[in-house]
Design a protein around this motif. Structure first.
Motif, PDB file in Angstrom:
ATOM      1  N   UNK A 140       0.773  -1.326   0.116  1.00  0.00           N
ATOM      2  CA  UNK A 140      -0.071  -0.082  -0.007  1.00  0.00           C
ATOM      3  C   UNK A 140       0.903   1.350  -0.111  1.00  0.00           C
ATOM      4  N   UNK A 141       2.027   1.291   0.901  1.00  0.00           N
ATOM      5  CA  UNK A 141       2.859   2.444   0.656  1.00  0.00           C
ATOM      6  C   UNK A 141       3.494   2.673  -0.532  1.00  0.00           C
ATOM      7  N   UNK A 142       3.539   1.965  -1.470  1.00  0.00           N
ATOM      8  CA  UNK A 142       4.148   1.829  -2.808  1.00  0.00           C
ATOM      9  C   UNK A 142       3.584   2.934  -3.516  1.00  0.00           C
ATOM     10  N   UNK A 143       2.235   3.239  -3.324  1.00  0.00           N
ATOM     11  CA  UNK A 143       1.251   4.027  -4.005  1.00  0.00           C
ATOM     12  C   UNK A 143       1.847   5.429  -3.732  1.00  0.00           C
ATOM     13  N   UNK A 144       2.649   5.691  -2.612  1.00  0.00           N
ATOM     14  CA  UNK A 144       2.742   7.099  -2.403  1.00  0.00           C
ATOM     15  C   UNK A 144       3.954   7.542  -3.326  1.00  0.00           C
ATOM     16  N   UNK A 145       4.608   6.955  -3.901  1.00  0.00           N
ATOM     17  CA  UNK A 145       5.957   7.046  -4.750  1.00  0.00           C
ATOM     18  C   UNK A 145       5.580   7.805  -6.047  1.00  0.00           C
ATOM     19  N   UNK A 146       4.060   7.832  -6.376  1.00  0.00           N
ATOM     20  CA  UNK A 146       3.701   8.633  -7.326  1.00  0.00           C
ATOM     21  C   UNK A 146       4.003  10.204  -7.185  1.00  0.00           C
ATOM     22  N   UNK A 147       4.125  10.645  -5.593  1.00  0.00           N
ATOM     23  CA  UNK A 147       4.784  12.164  -5.340  1.00  0.00           C
ATOM     24  C   UNK A 147       6.101  12.226  -5.655  1.00  0.00           C
ATOM     25  N   UNK A 352      -2.272   9.370 -14.505  1.00  0.00           N
ATOM     26  CA  UNK A 352      -1.899   8.037 -15.033  1.00  0.00           C
ATOM     27  C   UNK A 352      -0.867   7.359 -13.975  1.00  0.00           C
ATOM     28  N   UNK A 353      -0.332   7.887 -12.983  1.00  0.00           N
ATOM     29  CA  UNK A 353       0.468   7.203 -12.151  1.00  0.00           C
ATOM     30  C   UNK A 353      -0.308   6.456 -11.112  1.00  0.00           C
ATOM     31  N   UNK A 354      -1.473   7.067 -10.737  1.00  0.00           N
ATOM     32  CA  UNK A 354      -2.397   6.545  -9.614  1.00  0.00           C
ATOM     33  C   UNK A 354      -3.003   5.332 -10.107  1.00  0.00           C
ATOM     34  N   UNK A 355      -3.657   5.467 -11.387  1.00  0.00           N
ATOM     35  CA  UNK A 355      -4.294   4.503 -11.950  1.00  0.00           C
ATOM     36  C   UNK A 355      -3.541   3.168 -12.395  1.00  0.00           C
ATOM     37  N   UNK A 356      -2.371   3.411 -12.844  1.00  0.00           N
ATOM     38  CA  UNK A 356      -1.431   2.309 -13.071  1.00  0.00           C
ATOM     39  C   UNK A 356      -0.806   1.430 -11.760  1.00  0.00           C
ATOM     40  N   UNK A 357      -0.430   2.234 -10.846  1.00  0.00           N
ATOM     41  CA  UNK A 357      -0.231   1.909  -9.482  1.00  0.00           C
ATOM     42  C   UNK A 357      -1.542   0.850  -8.876  1.00  0.00           C
ATOM     43  N   UNK A 358      -2.446   1.730  -9.004  1.00  0.00           N
ATOM     44  CA  UNK A 358      -3.710   0.879  -8.240  1.00  0.00           C
ATOM     45  C   UNK A 358      -4.067  -0.561  -8.804  1.00  0.00           C
ATOM     46  N   UNK A 359      -3.979  -0.550 -10.333  1.00  0.00           N
ATOM     47  CA  UNK A 359      -4.224  -1.705 -11.069  1.00  0.00           C
ATOM     48  C   UNK A 359      -3.005  -2.707 -10.784  1.00  0.00           C
ATOM     49  N   UNK A 360      -1.870  -2.111 -10.601  1.00  0.00           N
ATOM     50  CA  UNK A 360      -0.588  -3.227 -10.342  1.00  0.00           C
ATOM     51  C   UNK A 360      -0.707  -3.746  -8.910  1.00  0.00           C
ATOM     52  N   UNK A 361      -1.173  -3.150  -7.747  1.00  0.00           N
ATOM     53  CA  UNK A 361      -1.172  -3.441  -6.592  1.00  0.00           C
ATOM     54  C   UNK A 361      -2.191  -4.502  -6.104  1.00  0.00           C
ATOM     55  N   UNK A 362      -3.308  -4.249  -7.079  1.00  0.00           N
ATOM     56  CA  UNK A 362      -4.443  -5.070  -6.609  1.00  0.00           C
ATOM     57  C   UNK A 362      -4.024  -6.568  -6.548  1.00  0.00           C
ATOM     58  N   UNK A 363      -3.559  -7.152  -7.880  1.00  0.00           N
ATOM     59  CA  UNK A 363      -3.180  -8.570  -7.667  1.00  0.00           C
ATOM     60  C   UNK A 363      -2.423  -8.931  -6.811  1.00  0.00           C
ATOM     61  N   UNK A 364      -1.314  -8.064  -6.379  1.00  0.00           N
ATOM     62  CA  UNK A 364      -0.231  -8.215  -5.345  1.00  0.00           C
ATOM     63  C   UNK A 364      -0.885  -8.485  -3.933  1.00  0.00           C
ATOM     64  N   UNK A 365      -1.845  -7.374  -3.727  1.00  0.00           N
ATOM     65  CA  UNK A 365      -2.488  -7.650  -2.330  1.00  0.00           C
ATOM     66  C   UNK A 365      -3.435  -8.618  -2.202  1.00  0.00           C
ATOM     67  N   UNK A 366      -4.105  -9.162  -3.227  1.00  0.00           N
ATOM     68  CA  UNK A 366      -4.593 -10.344  -3.319  1.00  0.00           C
ATOM     69  C   UNK A 366      -3.979 -11.710  -2.810  1.00  0.00           C
ATOM     70  N   UNK A 367      -2.849 -11.662  -3.560  1.00  0.00           N
ATOM     71  CA  UNK A 367      -1.949 -12.797  -3.317  1.00  0.00           C
ATOM     72  C   UNK A 367      -1.392 -12.639  -1.901  1.00  0.00           C
ATOM     73  N   UNK A 368      -0.740 -11.484  -1.531  1.00  0.00           N
ATOM     74  CA  UNK A 368      -0.540 -11.409  -0.129  1.00  0.00           C
ATOM     75  C   UNK A 368      -1.507 -11.728   0.787  1.00  0.00           C
ATOM     76  N   UNK A 369      -2.552 -11.479   0.741  1.00  0.00           N
ATOM     77  CA  UNK A 369      -3.735 -11.776   1.710  1.00  0.00           C
ATOM     78  C   UNK A 369      -3.904 -13.334   1.714  1.00  0.00           C
TER      79      UNK A 369
END
Length: 446
Positions: A140-147, A352-369
């Motif tokens: 979840x923290x990796x979303x912040x690197x958009x800034x 662009x950054x937020x959309x791409x990152x949110x799409x990317x972290x979704x499968x990772x969060x599912x797998x980690x969970x």
């Protein structure tokens, strides 16, 4: 047609022709560093670590061949952008039309998302190793690197290039130091750069085949999104677009810049594989080849003796974090390039950054969970993203080779016969290997 990455296009001044060659090289240097980042992201790390852990130095020849192919393709990309004034996505759209361009955009976006997944996993694991942050929170923290990218863009492309080069140099020094302490067998390393048939046949129990990992190394080394990126960012230099001598000079220095930076990435990937081999080769395949295990090994006297040190382990984790942050910068820029080039859709960088990152972290969060934070399974997802990149690579390679081999498009800068031959041969071999991988995957499923 709009300029590629219009906000940075033609913004970096170039010294006068009377100035020294060194000054010119420095002025043209930078795009190569942004491209090289894609060749040393966390996806490269995991495939190289596993390759060294399971098969020793065997796959060093794969890294060498992949790097040489990458140098050839990236030089073609730079030449395409400089000569035509268009990036690879724009040129491909002109070639195939809107309908096919839309399909190619989807494939390119999926490749970028696969790259993002690797960066997310690498950064999250690095945060876990450094500060014991749970994986799911780290993701979840990796979303912040958009800034991070938004801040850097305010200071111009040269600032981004300089920062990336510093991080690449830091990663290189860290691994060179750690490998030197590991005292690897130099003679065996040298001989391993000669390709062996064992790459196609070697297989250990309870581990991936050498061929499977080799294909992952190819996908992690020759990155599809880098082909689009390079053809665009070389246009950030302010050379005379109508002067053929100026174009020739720009191509020359762009190639030098690219080859120097890709040599860094080649050595880094080799060092990672050698370190994985030095620490894990010959051990139980179920207990080797992961980031966490490599981190622990660098602290464990029973595994590495005198080189064990908490500071070495910390350096490794920092290098992993830097690698993920490096790659996230270029991934965002590439996403903008393919979106604008293929479908002429322009979004602000932060959207662009937020959309791409949110799409990317979704499968990772599912797998980690669902895998309850099991790093080995999460890292296996990272390996499979590299296989997907390898499968998607011909989609960008074929148009690139066709365009740069066309005298009508490139004029006097068209590929020489030998370069075209090597490029098409590489593409053909990759397609055949990919087809074999798909067949093996289907067979293993039944």
């Amino acid at each position: 047609m709009n300029k590629s990455l219009e906000e940075i296009n033609n913004t970096v001044p170039i010294p006068d022709r009377k100035d020294s060659k060194l000054k010119k090289l420095i002025a043209f240097s930078g795009p190569g560093a942004l491209v090289a980042v894609g060749y040393m992201d966390p996806g490269n790390w995991i495939t190289s670590i596993q390759g060294g852990s399971l098969y020793g130095y065997l796959l060093l020849s794969v890294i060498l061949l992949s790097s040489l192919i990458a140098m050839l393709l990236q030089s073609m990309c730079a030449k395409l952008g400089i000569v035509t004034g268009m990036d690879l996505a724009q040129s491909t759209k002109n070639l195939v039309g809107k309908k096919i361009s839309f399909i190619l955009w989807i494939i390119s976006e999926l490749a970028i998302i696969a790259t993002e997944i690797a960066e997310v996993i690498g950064s999250a694991i690095a945060l876990n190793l450094l500060m014991k942050i749970p994986l799911i929170i780290g993701v979840a923290i990796t979303v912040l690197d958009v800034f991070l990218l938004l801040i850097l863009l305010k200071y111009g492309i040269r600032t981004i290039e300089a920062l990336v080069f510093v991080l690449i140099s830091t990663i290189f020094c860290i691994f060179l130091y750690e490998v030197a302490l590991a005292n690897p067998n130099i003679n065996s390393i040298i001989y391993s750069f000669i390709p062996s048939k064992d790459i196609l046949t070697a297989h250990v129990e309870q581990g991936e085949s050498a061929f499977f990992i080799a294909l992952g190394i190819v996908g992690a080394t020759v990155m599809p999104h880098n082909l689009y990126l390079h053809s665009s960012i070389v246009q950030s230099r302010r050379y005379n677009r109508k002067d053929k001598n100026a174009l020739k000079e720009a191509i020359k220095y762009a190639k030098i810049d690219s080859n120097i930076q890709l040599s860094f990435s080649f050595f880094i990937n080799c060092l990672i594989l050698i370190l994985g081999s030095a620490l894990f080769f010959g051990k139980n395949p179920e207990d080797i080849g992961r980031f966490t295990q490599l981190y622990d090994a660098l602290q464990d006297n029973s595994m590495v003796g005198t080189i064990a040190s908490s500071s070495l382990a910390t350096l490794f984790a920092l290098a992993l974090l830097f690698s993920g942050q490096n790659a996230t910068i270029t991934g965002t820029l590439t996403g903008q390039i393919v979106m604008e080039g293929f479908i002429n859709l322009k979004l602000s960088i932060w959207k662009r950054r937020i959309i791409t990152r949110l799409i990317a972290i979704t499968p990772v969060i599912i797998c980690v969970y669902f895998w309850d934070g099991k790093e080995d399974l999460v890292e296996k997802l990272l390996v499979y993203t590299q296989i997907f990149l390898s499968l998607s690579l011909p989609v960008s390679m074929v148009p690139l080779l066709y365009l740069t081999s066309s005298k009508k498009i490139m004029g006097k800068f068209v590929n020489c016969i030998s370069a075209s031959a090597v490029g098409w041969l590489s593409t053909g071999v990759l397609i055949i290997l990919n087809s074999q991988l798909i067949l093996e995957t289907i067979k293993s499923s039944f």
